[in-house]
Design an enzyme around this catalytic site. Structure first.
Site: not given
Lengths: 553, 553
Positions: A193, A366
């Protein structure tokens, strides 16, 4: 497609944030990874939700073996109800993820017909010749999984969303040794990601937020309101802990907050001391310093609890001068103005507001550049496909991959639908499958297209002008004075000069037409549109939609 | 209002960013400070511009002595043409500011009738019993002035926009000694700008940007494109200097860039070496490493040069893989997505893009908390009115003022229109004058109100459904099958089930009405709207505007 090829593709999630959906196919076995939704940007007027186009799956319905879900965020599960209405496939997900999916299916009334399978990081699943194993990752929701697919063409790893939080709130540590083993044994493809690929450094631990929340709880002299993402169960736990430490009861405002807290508590992901949780109706009886409120609306959503509190329009609770509000979330791009409006309104009420990046009440879920490089280094992939991000993020992630040693020819920045194929060890980008966005508007799925959106755009900017013309069925004669109605164009009474002039112009234009033209409605409409359009633009510099209606009586 | 009172008020600029306009009135003399415009947010569909409501000035036209302008940004001069069309008053401004105002008046065709006066920091103006002097400040445009009004009720200082740049690019230093003298002699009221009141520290010098631009020019191997605010002449100078150092020609793309460069060069604010500036048409002949391009569009405006370059649709120039783009501006809140889209598109073309806060290609033109405190400390005002900012900025600025010693009772956070009055030394907040926003849409000024905007909002979300009913003039009989047309609602052919059902429902509803009801058009319309609205919401969960049109023939 025939036997012995591995295909990797995205139906959503590359060149965009949201609606993540990836496919892995070997021979006649298709595994789907995630099925998310996405919120429309401001150009998609009136649209509620965007979901992936699953035409390819519907055309290959007999090959689809499973939907494996990495975690329970909307951009990974929001499309599931729409998918299941078209295609009944078994779903595999971890316990919390499954709890959130179940809740969603219940809301759509399709829970019973779906086969749901609870897995964890120790599970092994076999679909045809694909063996699927899992590893724990950290993110802003518990129970996140990365996935390793062992195929005859090599191992494919999909990270899901992740950061490396070495001090996770729930002590669910990242499976760093498992990741290392995968890398040691050889990863052919890594899909990782890219959300924070533009951000240098290492994302701080969620625990940092806990420390600042606790400090704010100690300082608050009256009631304290905390608004955050309902799904961030780690943060909810830290808020519960801070309330507990400062001897406050807790009440919940907002449907999604109530839902997530209920699910997370039932499944054991959230520990709330006995008797701490009270109903909003009972909160009024408490001394102000004895109450904490956990509420939705951290993105400035006008209908959510925080916005109503800031407008003094919440039906269950009123916020008071001297109360404290913690905004434990950063505004997602596009939401800044709405969030700023709420802060303004709270200050006007005399509320203490703690917000902004300097308050350290939010950290990203993240991983930043150093964590992305760590993942790449652990996995040592031969081929790399950055996923989950807009193009510039995929681009920066690909530069990081090159930095840590992936050959630049072995990196694929895909568009949704692009296929990476591996056949007898030969890897190449090869063709496309259908992939696009399906717009959901109310109950309509996919019935809004470009024409409707273009009309909405014109209507939104300059409104509409409808002019009604009655013609005689017998001889094509004009029966009435033209009658013109406007909405969203300009506020004019019918008596106003502009409306009179418009009606006169239409009448004159009709009188000037030949008998032959008057017989053809398309020609009448076009001439009225052109004449009126030019007149209105000259007079107002606006371009309303012009809709001539011809009635034959 | 009678004689001996000093009034201070804002017609725009408090509780908002933009359309700055402040009034100072002593006895029968009104001085206007700035007259800005503001861009609409996304809720004001179709609106082009917002300007202040100047009703109070029109009602006191004989008392208005002057418009004094602090600097040449749109939020301080954008409303001037609209003001002058209603009220011809002399304008006083510094040379560059006046150059930009003249350009604006020329575009509106009203240059000749206006009396323009060039002033500088040494000027002294007398309007009735008000003596007006000036001091130099630094900002992201040259030639900015702060203003001191000496009145019988004491001195009022208006800072304009400012930072303290001790190393200004144009060597126009802040008049810090003059400010100190004002403070020493006694400032009764300070009106100081609040844009960065939430930001700790000291805003870096514009020179910092110059160093990073120069570095980027040295590294660029092909053509280099720089996009920034056209009005930031300091930055334009630093870009010119970097081009000169690296032996590049310079070309300009975008109307506002061409205008500002022309005006700033003519007036001596921008020094461009002889022969450096070339036409875009001549740029193609140059080797890529010999060209720099200065272009508009740093806020992602879809029609501006940078956006067209990124879409490969600029008619004069094509951007190439390996070219460099510098985004020397941060996106203003609300513009993030458009700017991100441009960066994505440039990366897809293979362009090197340098952007974001870490690139240090942008610094703010507004002073941060330490500079606001420095201004407060220099001025030592008895009363403080934070201006130029949304509520939370005014709130934080008031906290800073308290920190440096202003009494909290002596701070006024105003709404537009609120009056602060000083009469025989007694200061209080007292009443209001008319103040609001006037919406400009095309050529219409103030003709768009809440009804039109509400209609545009409904039209934008769910479109419109028009159903035409013909009744007999003779006996009220229904003459035709109802005919329904939709725009922006849902894409349906007339033959589609939904349209057929709608027409049937309208017909049935009409047939069910009593003769008495059929005689009253308002009742027919209301019943059709209600019935159809409910049917459509049940079927589609959408609420299009429903417009029944009755024709009597």
């Amino acid at each position: 497609m025939s036997g012995e090829r591995l295909w990797i593709t995205a139906l959503g999630g590359v060149n965009e944030i949201g609606k993540n959906m990836y496919l892995l196919q070997y021979a006649d076995d298709i595994i789907v990874i995630d099925c998310g939704s996405k919120f429309p940007d401001e150009s998609l007027l009136g649209i509620d939700l965007i979901i992936p186009d699953v035409t390819y799956l519907l055309n290959n319905i007999d090959k689809v073996r499973a939907l494996v879900v990495t975690h329970g965020h909307e951009d990974h599960i929001g499309g599931i109800p729409y998918l299941l209405k078209q295609l009944n496939i078994p779903i595999y997900a971890s316990r919390l993820t499954l709890g959130l999916i179940e809740n969603k299916l219940k809301e759509h009334g399709i829970l019973r017909q779906t086969s749901l399978h609870c897995i964890n990081a120790e599970s092994t699943l076999k679909f045809g010749s694909i063996t699927t194993t899992f590893f724990n990752t950290n993110h802003s929701i518990p129970d996140c999984l990365g996935i390793a697919f062992d195929t005859p063409e090599g191992t494919v790893v999909h990270t899901g969303d992740f950061k490396f939080d070495m001090t996770p709130v729930n002590r669910q540590y990242p499976d760093i040794h498992k990741m290392a083993d995968l890398g040691k044994n050889g990863v052919k493809f890594l899909l990782s990601e890219s959300t924070n690929a533009e951000r240098p450094g290492f994302t701080p631990s969620e625990r940092l937020v806990g420390a600042h929340i606790e400090e704010a709880f100690h300082k608050a002299e009256q009631r304290i309101f905390v608004s955050t993402f309902a799904s961030n169960v780690h943060r909810l736990q830290q808020i519960v802990d801070a309330a507990s430490l400062t001897d406050r009861k807790l009440t919940l405002l907002g449907r999604s907050m109530v839902n997530v807290v209920r699910i997370a508590e039932e499944l054991g992901y959230l520990n709330i001391p006995e008797g701490m949780l009270i109903e909003p109706a009972d909160a009024a009886k408490l001394a102000p310093e004895k109450l904490a409120v956990l509420c939705t609306g951290s993105q400035g959503e006008p209908m959510a609890a925080l916005s109503r509190l800031a407008n003094s329009s919440h039906r269950l609770m009123e916020i008071q001068a001297g109360d404290t509000v913690l905004l434990a979330a950063n505004p997602i791009p596009g939401n800044e103005r709405n969030v700023a409006r709420i802060i303004d309104n709270l200050y006007i009420l005399g509320v203490r507001v703690i917000y902004g990046s300097r308050s350290e009440l939010h950290v990203s879920g993240h991983g930043s550049q150093e964590e992305l490089k760590l993942m790449l280094t652990l996995m040592k992939p031969e081929y790399f496909i950055p996923i989950h991000g807009e193009y510039r993020m995929l681009h920066h992630h690909s530069l990081l991959a090159e930095d840590v040693g992936v050959k630049s020819d072995n990196i694929f920045i895909l568009k949704n639908g692009d296929i990476v194929e591996s056949s007898s060890g030969v890897v190449r980008q090869s063709g496309r499958i259908a992939a696009g966005q399906i717009l959901v508007d109310g109950l309509g799925i996919g019935d809004i297209g470009n024409v409707v959106l273009r009309d909405r755009r014109q209507l939104s900017a300059d409104g509409i002008l409808i002019t009604v013309i009655s013609l005689s069925q017998a001889d094509g004669r004009i029966l009435n004075e033209p009658d013109t109605i406007s909405r969203g164009f300009v506020y004019v009474r019918n008596s106003d000069t502009l409306m009179v002039e418009i009606n006169q112009l239409v009448a004159t234009t009709l009188q000037g037409m030949s008998k032959a033209d008057l017989g053809q409605w398309n020609i009448i409409k076009q001439i009225i549109k052109d004449t009126l359009g030019k007149f209105l633009y000259d007079r107002t510099k606006r371009r309303p939609m012009i809709l001539p209606i011809i009635i034959e009586v």
